[in-house]
Design a protein around this motif. Structure first.
Motif, PDB file in Angstrom:
ATOM      1  N   GLU A 136       8.327 -12.935 -60.020  1.00  0.00           N
ATOM      2  CA  GLU A 136       7.783 -13.584 -58.678  1.00  0.00           C
ATOM      3  C   GLU A 136       6.921 -12.363 -58.254  1.00  0.00           C
ATOM      4  OE1 GLU A 136      10.343 -15.504 -55.627  1.00  0.00           O
ATOM      5  OE2 GLU A 136      11.763 -15.387 -57.214  1.00  0.00           O
ATOM      6  N   ARG A 180       5.393 -13.013 -54.932  1.00  0.00           N
ATOM      7  CA  ARG A 180       5.704 -12.851 -53.564  1.00  0.00           C
ATOM      8  C   ARG A 180       6.666 -13.741 -53.093  1.00  0.00           C
ATOM      9  NH1 ARG A 180       0.476 -13.914 -50.060  1.00  0.00           N
ATOM     10  NH2 ARG A 180       0.368 -11.537 -50.188  1.00  0.00           N
ATOM     11  N   TRP A 181       7.748 -13.320 -51.980  1.00  0.00           N
ATOM     12  CA  TRP A 181       8.841 -13.998 -51.528  1.00  0.00           C
ATOM     13  C   TRP A 181       9.241 -13.534 -49.983  1.00  0.00           C
ATOM     14  CZ3 TRP A 181       8.947 -10.357 -55.174  1.00  0.00           C
ATOM     15  CH2 TRP A 181       9.791  -9.213 -55.101  1.00  0.00           C
ATOM     16  N   GLU A 182      10.092 -14.392 -49.516  1.00  0.00           N
ATOM     17  CA  GLU A 182      10.375 -14.070 -48.059  1.00  0.00           C
ATOM     18  C   GLU A 182      11.794 -13.545 -48.019  1.00  0.00           C
ATOM     19  OE1 GLU A 182       8.586 -15.125 -45.156  1.00  0.00           O
ATOM     20  OE2 GLU A 182       6.681 -15.527 -46.539  1.00  0.00           O
ATOM     21  N   GLU A 183      12.099 -12.743 -47.045  1.00  0.00           N
ATOM     22  CA  GLU A 183      13.352 -12.240 -46.949  1.00  0.00           C
ATOM     23  C   GLU A 183      13.658 -11.827 -45.227  1.00  0.00           C
ATOM     24  OE1 GLU A 183      14.565  -8.645 -48.920  1.00  0.00           O
ATOM     25  OE2 GLU A 183      14.765  -9.739 -50.425  1.00  0.00           O
ATOM     26  N   THR A 237       7.596 -11.006 -45.423  1.00  0.00           N
ATOM     27  CA  THR A 237       7.039 -11.292 -46.551  1.00  0.00           C
ATOM     28  C   THR A 237       7.103 -10.012 -47.508  1.00  0.00           C
ATOM     29  OG1 THR A 237       5.623 -12.942 -45.565  1.00  0.00           O
ATOM     30  CG2 THR A 237       4.933 -12.426 -47.799  1.00  0.00           C
ATOM     31  N   THR A 257       5.592  -8.651 -51.205  1.00  0.00           N
ATOM     32  CA  THR A 257       4.415  -8.875 -51.968  1.00  0.00           C
ATOM     33  C   THR A 257       4.394  -7.830 -53.119  1.00  0.00           C
ATOM     34  OG1 THR A 257       3.068  -9.928 -50.167  1.00  0.00           O
ATOM     35  CG2 THR A 257       1.963  -9.415 -52.483  1.00  0.00           C
ATOM     36  N   TYR A 271       6.136  -4.799 -47.628  1.00  0.00           N
ATOM     37  CA  TYR A 271       6.869  -5.650 -46.438  1.00  0.00           C
ATOM     38  C   TYR A 271       5.879  -5.892 -45.684  1.00  0.00           C
ATOM     39  CZ  TYR A 271      11.233  -4.553 -48.852  1.00  0.00           C
ATOM     40  OH  TYR A 271      12.159  -4.596 -50.047  1.00  0.00           O
ATOM     41  N   SER A 272       5.572  -7.336 -45.089  1.00  0.00           N
ATOM     42  CA  SER A 272       4.600  -7.297 -44.035  1.00  0.00           C
ATOM     43  C   SER A 272       5.128  -8.655 -43.520  1.00  0.00           C
ATOM     44  CB  SER A 272       3.366  -7.831 -44.863  1.00  0.00           C
ATOM     45  OG  SER A 272       3.362  -8.991 -45.388  1.00  0.00           O
ATOM     46  N   LYS A 273       4.587  -8.480 -42.016  1.00  0.00           N
ATOM     47  CA  LYS A 273       4.987  -9.745 -41.041  1.00  0.00           C
ATOM     48  C   LYS A 273       3.732  -9.619 -40.235  1.00  0.00           C
ATOM     49  CE  LYS A 273       8.465 -11.323 -37.900  1.00  0.00           C
ATOM     50  NZ  LYS A 273       9.908 -11.681 -37.825  1.00  0.00           N
ATOM     51  N   VAL A 328      -2.614  -8.532 -48.979  1.00  0.00           N
ATOM     52  CA  VAL A 328      -1.369  -8.691 -48.052  1.00  0.00           C
ATOM     53  C   VAL A 328      -1.695  -8.864 -46.718  1.00  0.00           C
ATOM     54  CG1 VAL A 328       0.755  -7.617 -47.248  1.00  0.00           C
ATOM     55  CG2 VAL A 328      -0.104  -7.164 -49.722  1.00  0.00           C
TER      56      VAL A 328
END
Ligand SMILES: Nc1nc2c(c(=O)[nH]1)N[C@H]1C(S)=C(S)[C@@H](COP(=O)(O)OP(=O)(O)OC[C@H]3O[C@@H](n4cnc5c(=O)[nH]c(N)nc54)[C@H](O)[C@@H]3O)O[C@H]1N2
Ligand SMILES: Nc1nc2c(c(=O)[nH]1)N[C@H]1C(S)=C(S)[C@@H](COP(=O)(O)OP(=O)(O)OC[C@H]3O[C@@H](n4cnc5c(=O)[nH]c(N)nc54)[C@H](O)[C@@H]3O)O[C@H]1N2
Ligand SMILES: [Mo]
Length: 746
Positions: free
Chosen positions: A10, A12-15, A19, A21, A40-42, A495
């Motif tokens: 994968e 890109r995924w969410e936790e 997000t 990447t 890690y981004s938001k 990102v």
């Protein structure tokens, strides 16, 4: 470490609302590498960066510059909108304009300059490896229609020489085999641990240069590799080596020739390989005979016993690899050093064997992107106009030392516009920093495309374009320049968006379409990337969706299997199908076809009178941990590690000049002076000092004459233009002369 990948395949995924990447970074802060990142981004903010355990190149390891990326991306000093100069050059008065206005201005100036002076009066100058070389060339050739693309860097003294010579002598680029061509790395059954790695003018643990990662070498050492290190400074690797050859800067070609001499005369070479696959052995043997260990001891300051021991050790180790760096390229004999070092792996049969020096060409296709993309589109008339083409036919780009003079004198024809993308030549690349500034000041129009306001942009730019960092763009990272190939291909995945920044790809495509719509037929960057990826059979999206680097089939001993030559026959893709120990093409263009040693233009031996006044040999620019070239001076976390420029001096030398560890000192020669802080260390020879390069101070006033203090600690004030070797490549950034004295309290 790869086992800990939580999201295999994968990208890109969410936790927990964040997000993540998977991507790679090389720049802003810039470097050459292929480090795998989890970002890690938001809400359009980068929160943190972690190493991606799933990337075989870095296996989760990151250097401090990548860890500091969030600070770089969101730094308050980032350029976020195009800036047009409104005051005098260097005054620091700018007006924010839109991208459309910026492109409009560029088109207007370009058309005017093209009409009045011809497209060749535009020079495109780029910096060191940040994925820009292929697209920058395309902008120059297809967009502006100029043959003059280069780095504003005396002798193009980094990598360009190796990239130029190896395709001629062996068809492709060649690198030490640390299993990097295989995704399963050190476990791959075809790979062998090198018994010996000869580390020459290279410090990969610190520099991780050009996608060669230092940790690979440590993994080889853990598996039994022994080292020989050739370096004027005692690096960490030198302390772990069987033999450390503490060389006088600039004399590498002599040392390599002496080693060849020992290996041949003692019969330690691979007779079968030499007989079957090489050209020019007898001539090389004859040449090397002139370089006896006795004579070369005097040249290099290395005891002859050590030279002999190193030659025997390298030749008797099977396999043995050479990992080389920029250390010997920044000397006027650089091209000879390259020829001689290649000859070492050639005559010992260490070429393209497991654990030797591998030709890293995938067996399925030749190259993406094409070498100097767009050059074939230039008319032959324009190709002939390339600055330095007559003097230096070996150099396919504009030759910078001649270009600098053309900028200042208008001869052989006027240069009126400079396009500078991803380079800071006044602080870093350029020799003679003040001359570099004068040359840029002589231009009618200067554009700088960068992430930050640099001394170069402040001093010379009429227009500044704000560029995205690696976390702000979609791109491909193909480890490939000209005919060099480094292995896997990966996507760089956007990102966040910062201000109105655009990626180098976007800028070049958008401008290219305005300059020459037919030459840039792609609707958007993705289409352009798809075009570049054609040869691999995957589109940008497909490659990205893979969530992992794409490896290609790789085989050893390709020359035996007909996997190197375009005609499918065994042998090498060279002018006569052999590995060239002596190069007929060089002779044809008036160069020596064999390696030889030339004294540095200024040295205790070539200029003994000058050396009375400037008795110390000066080497510069060995890399250090926190900073890359002239970058990151504005990032507190990194600057803390290297607050100030450092010059290394031997304790006896320091004592002689009344200098203590931590003192500010002047380093000076007949061209200029700069000040740095003394680091007193026995790791360097008494007769040699080492000064850092690339220093400026973003915290100091920007407007001229300060230009962020760029002329205070800049060692290139002591380095001249015009002392490149006879091929046009390789300038003595690492083998000058100087004297030192303590800065007195003012
Ligand atoms: N952290 C960090 N990493 C970088 C960079 C950076 O600025 N910072 N810069 C990047 C760039 S542009 C490049 S080209 C690579 C370069 O990376 P490397 O090729 O590893 O080069 P350096 O560390 O500059 O120099 C290597 C060694 O050459 C030695 N040396 C100096 N003079 C001589 C000489 O005359 N002969 C020999 N044999 N050795 C000599 C130095 O002491 C040094 O230990 O690193 C890249 N990576
Ligand atoms: N005395 C001495 N001088 C040297 C050396 C030495 O050893 N000794 N080393 C030389 C070597 S090997 C090299 S390669 C040169 C390096 O010389 P330069 O390539 O001029 O070096 P940098 O300081 O890295 O400048 C790069 C600029 O690009 C910007 N940048 C970073 N990433 C990107 C990007 O993705 N896009 C764009 N558009 N801009 C970006 C940075 O902010 C920075 O201002 O210096 C050379 N100068
Ligand atoms: Mo470099």
């Amino acid at each position: 470490m790869r086992k800990t990948d939580t999201h295999p395949g994968e990208w890109r995924w969410e936790e927990d609302g964040v997000t993540i990447t998977r991507t790679i970074a090389w720049s802003g802060p810039g470097c050459h590498s292929q480090c795998g990142l989890l970002v890690y981004s938001k809400d359009n903010r980068v929160l943190k960066v972690e190493g991606d355990p799933a990337t075989p190149y870095s296996e989760g390891r990151l250097c401090l510059r990548c860890l500091a990326l969030p600070k770089v991306v969101h730094h308050p000093d980032r350029l976020t909108r195009p800036l047009k100069r409104v005051g005098q050059r260097g005054e620091g008065k700018w007006e924010q304009i839109t991208w459309d206005e910026a492109y409009g201005l560029i088109i207007e100036k370009t058309r005017k300059i093209q009409a009045q002076y011809g497209p060749e009066s535009i020079a495109v100058m780029m910096g060191t490896g940040r994925n820009i070389w292929h697209i920058g060339a395309k902008l120059a050739y297809t967009g502006f229609g100029t043959p003059n693309v280069c780095m504003l860097f005396s002798g193009l003294s980094c990598y360009a020489p190796r990239l130029r010579v190896m395709p001629i002598t062996q068809g492709f680029f060649c690198v030490a085999d640390c299993s990097q061509m295989f995704p399963d790395r050190f476990d791959n059954p075809a790979w062998k641990v090198p018994e010996c790695v000869l580390v020459w003018g290279n410090n990969p643990l610190v520099s991780n240069p050009d996608s060669f990662m230092g940790w690979w070498l440590v993994e080889c050492m853990k598996r039994g590799s022994k080292l020989i290190v050739v370096d004027p400074r005692r690096t960490w690797l030198a302390t772990k080596a069987e033999t450390w050859l503490q060389i006088r800067p600039g004399t590498d070609a002599a040392l390599a020739l002496a080693m060849i001499n020992v290996i041949i005369e003692e019969g330690l070479y691979d007779k079968e390989f030499v007989e079957k696959w090489t050209f020019g052995f007898d001539k090389l043997r004859e040449r090397a005979r002139q370089y006896t260990p006795d004579k070369v001891e005097k040249i290099t300051w290395i005891p002859k016993e050590k030279i002999i021991e190193a030659a025997r050790f390298y030749a008797n180790s099977k396999p043995a690899a050479i990992q080389w760096g920029v250390g010997f390229e920044q000397a006027n004999s650089g091209i000879s050093s390259i020829l001689a070092l290649q000859a070492l792996w050639g005559i010992t049969g260490n070429l393209d064997v497991p654990g030797g020096n591998i030709i890293n060409k995938p067996t399925t296709f030749r190259e993406i992107p094409p070498p100097l993309w767009g050059r074939q589109e230039l008319s032959s008339e324009l190709k002939k106009k390339r600055i330095g083409g007559k003097e230096y036919p070996l150099v396919p780009m504009a030759q910078p030392d001649i270009l600098i003079d053309a900028m200042l004198t208008g001869k052989p024809y006027p240069i009126k516009m400079a396009w500078i993308q991803s380079s800071n030549p006044i602080a870093c690349m350029g020799a003679d920093s003040k001359k570099t500034l004068q040359a840029l000041e002589a231009m009618d129009f200067v554009v700088v495309a960068d992430l930050f306001m640099t001394p170069t942009a402040m001093a010379a730019a009429d227009l500044i374009l704000p560029v995205s960092s690696a976390l702000e763009r979609d791109a491909i990272r193909a480890e490939c320049y000209e005919t060099a190939w480094w292995g896997p291909i990966r996507t760089v995945n956007k990102v966040v968006q910062v201000g109105e920044c655009k990626s180098d790809e976007e800028i070049i495509l958008e401008l290219g379409k305005r300059l020459n719509p037919e030459g840039f037929p792609w609707k958007n960057v993705e289409e352009m990337l798809d075009f570049l990826l054609q040869a691999t059979g995957k589109s940008f999206k497909e490659l990205r969706e893979q969530g992992a680097p794409r490896y290609f089939p790789f085989e050893y001993r390709k020359y035996e299997k007909g996997l190197l030559r375009a005609d499918g026959k065994p042998g090498f893709e060279t002018e006569n199908g052999k590995f060239l120990l002596s190069v007929p093409y060089f002779e044809k263009i008036g160069l020596d076809g064999l390696p030889y040693f030339d004294e540095p233009p200024e040295s205790p031996f070539s200029t003994p009178e000058l050396a009375k006044e400037y008795p110390l040999v000066l080497t510069t620019g060995a890399r250090h941990w926190g900073l890359f070239s002239s970058e990151q001076r504005q990032i507190p976390e990194l600057r803390e590690i290297h607050p100030n420029p450092i010059t290394e001096i031997h304790p006896e030398t320091a004592e002689k000049y009344g200098i203590k560890d931590g003192d500010w000192i002047w380093i000076e020669n007949m061209r200029g002076k700069c000040k740095q802080i003394a680091k007193v260390t026995a790791s360097i020879d008494k007769r040699v000092v080492h000064a850092q390069h690339g220093w400026w101070f973003p915290e100091k006033p920007g407007p001229a004459p300060s230009l962020f203090g760029v002329f205070e600690s800049n060692i290139n004030l002591l380095v001249p233009y015009g002392q490149q070797g006879p091929s046009g490549y390789c300038a003595p950034y690492r083998c000058g002369i100087c004297r030192i004295r303590k800065v007195q309290e003012e």
